[in-house]
Design an enzyme around this catalytic site. Structure first.
Site, PDB file in Angstrom:
ATOM      1  N   LYS A  48       1.309  -1.378  -0.813  1.00  0.00           N
ATOM      2  CA  LYS A  48      -0.233  -0.409  -0.210  1.00  0.00           C
ATOM      3  C   LYS A  48       0.765   0.896  -0.120  1.00  0.00           C
ATOM      4  CE  LYS A  48      -2.341   1.756   3.510  1.00  0.00           C
ATOM      5  NZ  LYS A  48      -2.627   2.517   5.051  1.00  0.00           N
ATOM      6  N   ASP A  57      -6.530   1.571   0.734  1.00  0.00           N
ATOM      7  CA  ASP A  57      -6.579   1.618   2.881  1.00  0.00           C
ATOM      8  C   ASP A  57      -7.949   0.709   2.869  1.00  0.00           C
ATOM      9  OD1 ASP A  57      -7.825   3.704   2.101  1.00  0.00           O
ATOM     10  OD2 ASP A  57      -6.919   5.191   2.906  1.00  0.00           O
TER      11      ASP A  57
END
Length: 211
Positions: free
Chosen positions: A120, A138
């Site tokens: 991420k 997220d």
């Protein structure tokens, strides 16, 4: 969600916010890398408060290495997991200096090899700093993708892969920002603001909140 609905969804989000950007404050790819590393399980507001004090003093790998782990902790101690994050940032800075000439690399493999940098974080840096069409999923984006029916999936990686295929190419570069902001301020976890949502008629969420 059908292709024309997906295109309409992003067209509306783009009209609301033509030039979306991260709420993390940064001026260089390295500052962004540090900020995103600090943001894990922390708010952007909290990270910005810390980096406003840190970056004027140390905003390069060499300067943060000069601070040392204990010195860095003094600036980031208000952020959750700051001990582990300080250790990771110091280790990452050492690798950047020794292996990359103090320059943040622009490829996923090199980024993910840095301590504290997962998929991420790498996606955020690649997209935001280097304008690569990646999708950093997220909790907000995971929720929006599943609730709306845009790209449902049981895992973060599944949602990421689906979004990369589902988002119309002309919107892919900024899709990450539109979706995270929508999840943060409109499609909130506990009480989504469905009456004020510009994509409510496209959304497949069954339990929409009433006006």
């Amino acid at each position: 969600m059908k292709p024309d609905q997906r295109r309409e969804l992003f067209a509306r989000l783009a009209e609301l916010n033509p030039h979306p950007k991260t709420e993390l404050e940064y001026t260089t790819p390295f500052e962004l890398l540090v900020a995103v590393t600090l943001s894990a399980q922390a708010t952007d507001v909290g990270v910005n408060k810390a980096t406003r004090k840190l970056f004027p003093v140390a905003n390069t790998p060499e300067k943060i290495l000069a601070l040392g782990e204990d010195g860095l902790k003094r600036y980031i101690s208000t952020i959750g997991l700051y001990n582990a994050k300080a250790a990771n940032i110091i280790a990452a800075c050492r690798i950047l200096v020794e292996q990359h000439g103090s320059v943040v690399p622009q490829d996923r493999e090199s980024l993910e090899a840095l301590p504290g940098v997962g998929r991420k974080t790498a996606n955020v840096v690649l997209n935001t700093a280097f304008r690569q069409p990646t999708m950093a999923v997220d909790t907000h984006i995971f929720r929006v993708a599943n609730r709306t029916g845009l790209a449902p999936g049981k895992t973060v990686r599944a949602v990421e892969d689906k979004l990369l295929k589902a988002v119309p190419p002309e919107y892919l570069m900024d899709a990450h920002h539109w979706l995270i902001l929508h999840g943060r301020y409109v499609c909130k976890a506990r009480k989504p603001n469905c009456p004020g949502c510009v994509i409510r008629d496209l959304c497949r969420f069954k339990d929409k909140t009433p006006a």
